[in-house]
Design an enzyme around this catalytic site. Structure first.
Site, PDB file in Angstrom:
ATOM      1  N   GLU A  99       0.835  -1.198   0.000  1.00  0.00           N
ATOM      2  CA  GLU A  99       0.000   0.000   0.000  1.00  0.00           C
ATOM      3  C   GLU A  99       0.872   1.251   0.000  1.00  0.00           C
ATOM      4  OE1 GLU A  99      -4.042  -1.353   2.386  1.00  0.00           O
ATOM      5  OE2 GLU A  99      -2.436  -0.403   3.510  1.00  0.00           O
ATOM      6  N   CYS A 100       0.766   2.079  -1.013  1.00  0.00           N
ATOM      7  CA  CYS A 100       1.435   3.378  -1.103  1.00  0.00           C
ATOM      8  C   CYS A 100       2.949   3.239  -0.920  1.00  0.00           C
ATOM      9  CB  CYS A 100       0.824   4.353  -0.106  1.00  0.00           C
ATOM     10  SG  CYS A 100       1.157   6.090  -0.494  1.00  0.00           S
ATOM     11  N   GLY A 101       3.466   3.364   0.285  1.00  0.00           N
ATOM     12  CA  GLY A 101       4.887   3.148   0.489  1.00  0.00           C
ATOM     13  C   GLY A 101       5.306   1.759   0.066  1.00  0.00           C
TER      14      GLY A 101
ATOM     15  N   MET B 263       5.651   1.805  -3.627  1.00  0.00           N
ATOM     16  CA  MET B 263       6.909   2.458  -3.983  1.00  0.00           C
ATOM     17  C   MET B 263       8.086   1.498  -3.840  1.00  0.00           C
ATOM     18  SD  MET B 263       5.878   5.950  -1.984  1.00  0.00           S
ATOM     19  CE  MET B 263       7.454   6.811  -2.087  1.00  0.00           C
TER      20      MET B 263
ATOM     21  N   THR C  98      -0.861  -0.775  -4.521  1.00  0.00           N
ATOM     22  CA  THR C  98      -1.850   0.284  -4.711  1.00  0.00           C
ATOM     23  C   THR C  98      -1.430   1.566  -3.996  1.00  0.00           C
ATOM     24  OG1 THR C  98      -3.160  -0.132  -2.715  1.00  0.00           O
ATOM     25  CG2 THR C  98      -3.662  -1.476  -4.655  1.00  0.00           C
TER      26      THR C  98
END
Length: 440
Positions: free
Chosen positions: A317-319, A322, A418
C-alpha cells in the site's frame, strides 16, 4: 466504554494538541483513556499511542462501514474514549467528524481557537451547535475546549458568554512547547517528535476532567464478527509484515484482522532483516523516500523480489507500492533501486498528488479482491509513477485518482501494489488470508 469527540472548527485549530492534553488530563486523574481518530489518518494516532501506550482506533464509516466503525470502537479498551476529529466538524465529502459522532451517538466537545476572541468564541460554538439542526443532523455539541486561551479575564469572559446548554470544559494555554514539527503528509510521527510531557501536564491542569467524563456516553453495541475476534496464534497460515520507520502506516484493525487467522511476523526492510518464511507478505505505507539508501543496500527488497517471482502473495500500500517498484527518486534528485517487481519508476513531488477517500472495482482476481468486487480506502501521497508499457492493473477507479487517474493496483506475479490504504474492515485482508497455506 463511554466516549467523547473532540471536533475542530477548522483544520489547524489545534485538535491534536487538545487531544493529547485531554488524554494526559485523564491519565493524571486516574483514568485509562482509549484514543481514537475520526477519518483516515496514521500520523495523529501515532502521537496518541506514543503518549498513552495504547493503539489509537481509526473510525471511518467510508473505510469500514457503519457497523465496522462501531466494531472498531468497541475493540478499544479503557475507561473513556477520546476521539480526535478530522478537519472542521462538518467538513468532508465522504467522512466528516459529524458523521462519525452521529454514527456512534457520541457527544461533541468543540475545540475553538480563542487566541483572538472572547464573546466571539461563544458565538462560534453556538453557530456550530445550531448548524446541525439546519442540515438535519443529530449532533450533540456539548460545549467547548478553548484552544490558546489565557486564564483570568480571558477564560472568564469565554465561560460567561456561553449559553447555558454549552459547557466550558477548560482551556489549552498558549505555550511554545505545544507545537509538533511537520513535513509532507502532515506532522512528524509520534515516535519522532512527541510533545513534552511536562508541557502537556501543565496544559492538562486547565481541563475539567470530571465534566468531560460526566458528559461522555457509550455508542450502541453491534454484533462482533467471529473472524475479527479469533486468535491466530495456532493457525498454520503466516503473514509477514514490514514494520519500521519506512513502513509505519498500519491500522490496528488490520493487525487484528490478520492475527485472527494467521501468525503475524514483523520484519524491518530498513534494518535489512531477513524476510520471514510466510504464506503472504504485507508492505504498508510510510516513508520509504526517507530511507532510500538503506532499502537499496539492505538486501531485504531483493529477497521480496525473489518471493514475488516464486508466486508468494504480496500486497503493498502506497509506500509498499513504492518499494515494490523499479526505482524511487527523491525531491533532491537521488535515485535508488527498489525491489523491481512492479513496472513503474516512482518520483517524489513538491506537492501532494492525491488526497481523498477512494473506491476501487476489481478488474480481475488478485490477492486483494475477486473480479468485480469493490474495495474502499483512502489515498494521500506526494509521489507519482511513470509506468512501463506493459503495466497491468488490478482495479478500475470508481472514485479517486489511483496510479494513473483511472486505475490502481499495479500487478505482477501474485503481487499487487496500490496507492489505496485499506482498513481492516474493508475486506481486502480477507482475500490475503484466504490464500492456501504454503509448505514452509
Amino acid at each position: 466504554m463511554d466516549g467523547v469527540v473532540l471536533a475542530g472548527t477548522s483544520s489547524g485549530v489545534g485538535k491534536t494538541v487538545a487531544t493529547l492534553a485531554t488524554l494526559t488530563a485523564l491519565e493524571d486523574a486516574g483514568y485509562q483513556p482509549q484514543p481514537a481518530k475520526a477519518g483516515p489518518d496514521f500520523i495523529d494516532p501515532s502521537h496518541h499511542e506514543a503518549l498513552v501506550d495504547t493503539p489509537s482506533r481509526a473510525l471511518d464509516p467510508w473505510l469500514a462501514g457503519e457497523d465496522g466503525m462501531c466494531r472498531t470502537y468497541w475493540r478499544g479498551t479503557g475507561d473513556i474514549c477520546i476521539v480526535e476529529g478530522v478537519m472542521g466538524l462538518y467538513d468532508g465529502t465522504k467522512t466528516s467528524t459529524a458523521a462519525v459522532a452521529e454514527g456512534l451517538d457520541l457527544p461533541v466537545v468543540l475545540v475553538v481557537d480563542a487566541k483572538a476572541g472572547m464573546e466571539s468564541v461563544a458565538a462560534t460554538a453556538l453557530g456550530f451547535a445550531q448548524y446541525a439542526d439546519r442540515i438535519g443532523a443529530d449532533i450533540d455539541v456539548a460545549g467547548i475546549l478553548a484552544q490558546r486561551a489565557h486564564g483570568g479575564r480571558h477564560a472568564d469572559g469565554i465561560r460567561d458568554a456561553l449559553p447555558e446548554d454549552l459547557t466550558y470544559f477548560g482551556r489549552i494555554p498558549p505555550m511554545s512547547d505545544l507545537e509538533i514539527p511537520d513535513r509532507h503528509l502532515g506532522l512528524q510521527m509520534g515516535s519522532e517528535a512527541g510533545l513534552n510531557r511536562d508541557a502537556l501536564e501543565t496544559a492538562a491542569e486547565t481541563i475539567d476532567v470530571e465534566r468531560l467524563v460526566d458528559v461522555a456516553r457509550a455508542p450502541p453495541a453491534v454484533a462482533s464478527e467471529a473472524a475479527a475476534s479469533g486468535d491466530g496464534a495456532t493457525a498454520d497460515r503466516r503473514v509477514a509484515i514490514a514494520q519500521d520507520s519506512a513502513f509505519c502506516f498500519t491500522y490496528p484493525s488490520v493487525l487484528e484482522r490478520l492475527r485472527a487467522e494467521a501468525t503475524v511476523e514483523p520484519f524491518s526492510p530498513v534494518a535489512g532483516d531477513p524476510v520471514p518464511n510466510a504464506d503472504a507478505i504485507y508492505l504498508p505505507g510510510g516513508y520509504p523516500e526517507l530511507h532510500g539508501e538503506s532499502l537499496e543496500t539492505g538486501g531485504t527488497l531483493d529477497v521480496i523480489a525473489d518471493r514475488a517471482a516464486d508466486g508468494v502473495p504480496i500486497y503493498g500500500e502506497c509506500g509498499g507500492l513504492m518499494a515494490l517498484s523499479e526505482s524511487l527518486t527523491t525531491t533532491d534528485g537521488d535515485t535508488y533501486e527498489m525491489a523491481g517487481v512492479l513496472p513503474a519508476d516512482i518520483e517524489m513531488q513538491d506537492r501532494y498528488q492525491a488526497l481523498d477517500h477512494v473506491e476501487l472495482a476489481a478488474r480481475s482476481d488478485s490477492v486483494v479482491a475477486g473480479t468485480g468486487a469493490h474495495r474502499r480506502g483512502h489515498e494521500f501521497h506526494y509521489s507519482a509513477a511513470t509506468l512501463d508499457s506493459d503495466a497491468s492493473f488490478a482495479f478500475d477507479m470508481v472514485r479517486g485518482d489511483g496510479i494513473d487517474g483511472e486505475h490502481d493496483g499495479l500487478t505482477e506475479y501474485n503481487t499487487v501494489g496500490t496507492y489505496c490504504h485499506c482498513h481492516g474492515e474493508s475486506g481486502a485482508f480477507d482475500r490475503l488470508l484466504a490464500v492456501p497455506s504454503r509448505d514452509i
